[in-house]
Design an enzyme around this catalytic site. Structure first.
Site, PDB file in Angstrom:
ATOM      1  N   GLU A 154      -6.213  -3.459  -0.790  1.00 18.35           N
ATOM      2  CA  GLU A 154      -6.483  -4.166   0.394  1.00 18.35           C
ATOM      3  C   GLU A 154      -7.603  -5.245   0.449  1.00 18.35           C
ATOM      4  O   GLU A 154      -8.046  -6.213   0.713  1.00 18.35           O
ATOM      5  CB  GLU A 154      -6.597  -3.424   1.777  1.00 18.35           C
ATOM      6  CG  GLU A 154      -5.736  -3.135   2.500  1.00 18.35           C
ATOM      7  CD  GLU A 154      -5.404  -2.072   2.328  1.00 18.35           C
ATOM      8  OE1 GLU A 154      -5.516  -1.659   1.488  1.00 18.35           O
ATOM      9  OE2 GLU A 154      -4.212  -1.867   3.149  1.00 18.35           O
ATOM     10  N   TRP A 173     -18.836  16.791  11.747  1.00 23.80           N
ATOM     11  CA  TRP A 173     -17.910  16.636  10.208  1.00 23.80           C
ATOM     12  C   TRP A 173     -18.051  17.667   9.209  1.00 23.80           C
ATOM     13  O   TRP A 173     -19.157  17.659   8.554  1.00 23.80           O
ATOM     14  CB  TRP A 173     -18.547  15.136   9.497  1.00 23.80           C
ATOM     15  CG  TRP A 173     -17.669  14.330  10.735  1.00 23.80           C
ATOM     16  CD1 TRP A 173     -17.202  14.851  11.830  1.00 23.80           C
ATOM     17  CD2 TRP A 173     -17.532  12.727  11.256  1.00 23.80           C
ATOM     18  NE1 TRP A 173     -15.898  13.682  12.725  1.00 23.80           N
ATOM     19  CE2 TRP A 173     -17.165  12.836  12.151  1.00 23.80           C
ATOM     20  CE3 TRP A 173     -17.827  11.740   9.816  1.00 23.80           C
ATOM     21  CZ2 TRP A 173     -16.424  11.184  11.820  1.00 23.80           C
ATOM     22  CZ3 TRP A 173     -17.276  10.685  10.391  1.00 23.80           C
ATOM     23  CH2 TRP A 173     -17.330  10.460  11.245  1.00 23.80           C
ATOM     24  N   LYS A 178     -13.269  19.235  11.103  1.00 22.26           N
ATOM     25  CA  LYS A 178     -14.172  18.519  12.335  1.00 22.26           C
ATOM     26  C   LYS A 178     -13.798  20.047  12.524  1.00 22.26           C
ATOM     27  O   LYS A 178     -13.366  20.791  13.381  1.00 22.26           O
ATOM     28  CB  LYS A 178     -13.474  17.669  13.671  1.00 22.26           C
ATOM     29  CG  LYS A 178     -13.604  15.768  13.201  1.00 22.26           C
ATOM     30  CD  LYS A 178     -13.536  15.485  14.345  1.00 22.26           C
ATOM     31  CE  LYS A 178     -13.886  13.675  13.189  1.00 22.26           C
ATOM     32  NZ  LYS A 178     -12.490  13.130  13.770  1.00 22.26           N
ATOM     33  N   THR A 215       1.004  -1.357  -0.239  1.00 21.90           N
ATOM     34  CA  THR A 215      -0.035   0.133  -0.523  1.00 21.90           C
ATOM     35  C   THR A 215       1.188   1.231   0.121  1.00 21.90           C
ATOM     36  O   THR A 215       1.848   0.674   0.740  1.00 21.90           O
ATOM     37  CB  THR A 215      -0.674  -0.081   1.397  1.00 21.90           C
ATOM     38  OG1 THR A 215      -0.367   0.265   2.578  1.00 21.90           O
ATOM     39  CG2 THR A 215      -2.336  -1.036   1.660  1.00 21.90           C
TER      40      THR A 215
HETATM   41  P1  AMP Z   1      -5.384   2.564  -2.871  1.00 24.98           P
HETATM   42  O1  AMP Z   1      -5.090   1.437  -1.719  1.00 24.98           O
HETATM   43  O2  AMP Z   1      -3.930   2.689  -2.830  1.00 24.98           O
HETATM   44  O3  AMP Z   1      -6.327   1.843  -3.987  1.00 24.98           O
HETATM   45  O4  AMP Z   1      -6.682   3.585  -2.030  1.00 24.98           O
HETATM   46  C1  AMP Z   1      -7.749   2.956  -1.352  1.00 24.98           C
HETATM   47  C2  AMP Z   1      -8.081   4.085  -1.192  1.00 24.98           C
HETATM   48  O5  AMP Z   1      -8.743   5.163  -2.128  1.00 24.98           O
HETATM   49  C3  AMP Z   1      -9.986   3.784  -0.872  1.00 24.98           C
HETATM   50  O6  AMP Z   1      -9.574   4.012   0.661  1.00 24.98           O
HETATM   51  C4  AMP Z   1     -10.698   5.723  -0.658  1.00 24.98           C
HETATM   52  O7  AMP Z   1     -10.078   6.661   0.310  1.00 24.98           O
HETATM   53  C5  AMP Z   1      -9.979   6.126  -1.585  1.00 24.98           C
HETATM   54  N1  AMP Z   1     -11.029   5.711  -3.246  1.00 24.98           N
HETATM   55  C6  AMP Z   1     -11.209   4.769  -3.968  1.00 24.98           C
HETATM   56  N2  AMP Z   1     -11.663   5.181  -5.321  1.00 24.98           N
HETATM   57  C7  AMP Z   1     -12.057   5.668  -4.609  1.00 24.98           C
HETATM   58  C8  AMP Z   1     -13.872   6.618  -4.643  1.00 24.98           C
HETATM   59  N3  AMP Z   1     -14.766   5.833  -6.269  1.00 24.98           N
HETATM   60  N4  AMP Z   1     -14.087   7.659  -4.120  1.00 24.98           N
HETATM   61  C9  AMP Z   1     -13.409   8.176  -3.220  1.00 24.98           C
HETATM   62  N5  AMP Z   1     -12.043   7.673  -2.615  1.00 24.98           N
HETATM   63  C10 AMP Z   1     -11.747   6.369  -3.345  1.00 24.98           C
END
Ligand code: AMP
Length: 547
Positions: A331, A449, A444, A186
């Site tokens: 994940e 929020w 916040k 990640t």
């Molecule tokens: P990653 O593991 O780097 O792909 O990041 C995952 C995170 O990206 C998620 O937990 C979200 O916070 C954000 N994310 C992924 N897709 C979206 C989406 N369509 N809209 C908003 N946030 C997203």
């Protein structure tokens, strides 16, 4: 009593076997690092993947050993996807946008044995060579004619030479479907990166789920161009889905600018594409001023961060391209939800439908989700209450690589584990989920929020705004208030007041940002997402005019 059906382990190699037997003529088209366009059939892909498997054996790679790649989206990377995982080793896709020190840390942690790399990344290889003890050989993914003369890298091998030495005869081994097949770290904005180790079973099930009509909706008549990198969560499974359904694959290689993408899409009659919003900005930014249109593109999957409604509208109304807004994470392999319509959505007005499409969508079978309060109690699915989003399912992480003793999961009343996504969301009674924020990014204000994504989406709809991020700035009375950081479009004239006025009537008054600052650029992370952590650091001492 057990059912009496055959047991066939769900293995990644079975996707390739299927593709070769039932779609041997289908094509993988790649823009190569060498500059030209390369074409191979699925039959050739399968034969060369078997050569990869034989070459790995000769290099001493054994079951479960990690084999790393630092590579763009291309056919050689695809051959490694199948050759490495299919033979029982674990494909570890390294992210070339990381700093070489981070690459060293991750490769070391993964104990990578061999590292395959595209020539563009030779400088990274030179910076890390000799620093990762486990790596026995570096393989340049090119032919003899393009091999670099690097004195800094010992054990430098040539991909095409390796394959040429091998036979294309190889029996894909059968083993436990729970065996690891790929490893992806990640991006980790805080602390060290964490490894997510996918299994053959989770990967094949994920491909089934992601290919469904109400998910990425791929079929044998599609030509799919994954802009999302193969080093970021397996290019959202498209290399697996293409083999499963027999779709043509078009790989952009290093050409990710608007012009290169547009030309490739047109030349190869691409029908489906997938990527993060920042990539589409580049593509639209190239097409709009020249009045260019797509001739074959039907759908685009946008995810990785929230798709700004203005972008959605442009794709749908100006280009006739249907946007599939998707949400997931490393994940989660990565797919969690896709905004695919239900019958009632088809009866909405166009504006109302666009508003629905800006949400992150419905859970794909294989993923369950719920929102909870701070005590872990499930919150109502009424579309207005928001809470922490938890997930569980066949392709969701159980434990991080080499952290088997500390589970990230939280237990429910029945003792089942749920993965906390770190996202804050609302869910409607008909199952449509909307992310309102990353839990670390929520603002916040006076204990309430404010969702930064909503504010960014509004700002992005302003014609003069190229990119916008909303972060929390310290406030003596309210604790935190929204500060909007904006990158203007080239040559655009816009003031702070214009932007603030643009929020009027679109949002509760107290949600309006307290200030707007204009910057040259917003830092982007290794997967093209805005790095709000960096922005928060940059504006840590910012004095709001209202403070
Ligand atoms: P990653 O593991 O780097 O792909 O990041 C995952 C995170 O990206 C998620 O937990 C979200 O916070 C954000 N994310 C992924 N897709 C979206 C989406 N369509 N809209 C908003 N946030 C997203």
């Amino acid at each position: 009593m057990n059912g009496q059906m055959m047991h066939m382990p769900l293995l990644v190699s079975s996707l390739l076997v299927h593709a070769e037997r039932h779609h041997p003529e289908q094509m993988v088209v790649s823009r190569r690092v060498e500059g030209d366009i390369h074409r191979e059939t699925f039959a050739e892909l399968a034969a060369r993947s078997r050569r990869v498997a034989n070459a790995l054996k000769r290099l001493g790679v054994q079951m479960s050993d990690r084999v790393a790649t630092l590579a763009w989206n291309g056919y050689r990377h695809m051959e490694l996807y199948y050759g490495v995982s299919g033979s029982g080793a674990v494909l570890h896709t390294l992210n070339p946008r990381l700093h070489p020190d981070q690459v060293v840390w991750i490769a070391d942690h993964a104990e990578d044995q061999v590292l395959f790399f595209d020539m563009s990344f030779l400088p990274i290889i030179e910076a890390i060579a000799g620093r990762v003890k486990s790596i026995k050989a570096f393989v340049a993914m090119t032919d003899r004619a393009h091999m670099p003369a690097s004195s800094k890298v010992s054990n430098l091998l040539c991909y095409e030479d390796l394959l040429a030495q091998e036979s294309d005869r190889y029996e894909w081994p059968e083993f436990d479907e729970q065996s690891a097949c790929t490893l992806c770290y990640t991006s980790g904005t805080t602390g060290n990166p964490k490894g997510v180790l996918y299994s053959h079973r989770s990967t094949v099930l994920h491909a089934f789920g992601a290919a469904l009509p109400d998910a990425l909706n791929c079929s044998a008549t599609d030509a799919v161009l994954p802009v999302v990198p193969m080093f970021h969560v397996n290019a959202w499974s498209l290399p697996y889905i293409a083999c499963m359904v027999g779709a043509k694959l078009v790989f952009p290689g290093p050409g990710l600018d608007g012009k290169s993408l547009y030309e490739l899409m047109e030349q190869e009659h691409v029908t489906v594409s997938a990527g993060v919003p920042t990539v589409w900005q580049g593509l639209l930014g190239y097409m709009e001023p020249q009045g260019l249109k797509f001739s074959t593109m039907k759908r685009t999957v946008i995810g990785g961060s929230a798709c700004p409604p203005a972008m959605l509208k442009t794709f749908e109304q100006q280009y006739g391209v249907h946007v599939l807004h998707a949400w997931g994470m490393t994940e989660m392999s990565p797919l969690g939800t896709v905004m695919a319509f239900k019958p009632e959505h088809l009866r909405l007005s166009e504006e109302e439908r666009l508003a629905v499409q800006a949400k992150q969508g419905r859970a794909v079978f294989g993923v369950d989700m719920k929102i909870v309060d701070a005590q872990g109690q499930e919150l109502p699915r009424d579309g207005s209450v928001s809470g922490d989003l938890l997930v569980r399912g066949h392709w969701i992480i159980d434990t991080y690589f080499k952290q088997q003793d500390s589970s990230p999961l939280v237990k429910d009343g029945a003792g089942r584990g749920w993965f906390p996504t770190g996202d804050v969301a609302k869910i409607t009674s008909d199952g449509v989920m909307q992310i309102t924020d990353r839990s670390k990014d929520v603002i916040k204000s006076g204990g309430e929020w404010i969702g930064s994504i909503d504010l960014e989406n509004i700002a992005m709809a302003h014609p003069a705004v190229a990119m916008a991020a909303c972060i929390a700035a310290k406030h003596p009375k309210w604790d935190e208030r929204p500060l909007l950081v904006v990158v203007k479009k080239p040559a655009a004239e816009v003031s702070r007041e214009d932007i603030l006025q643009f929020f009027e009537g679109k949002i509760a008054k107290w949600w309006t940002p307290d200030d707007v600052v204009f910057v040259e650029s917003i830092p982007l992370g290794a997967t093209g997402k805005m790095m709000k952590v960096k922005l928060r650091e940059q504006f840590a001492d910012y004095q709001l005019p209202t403070a």
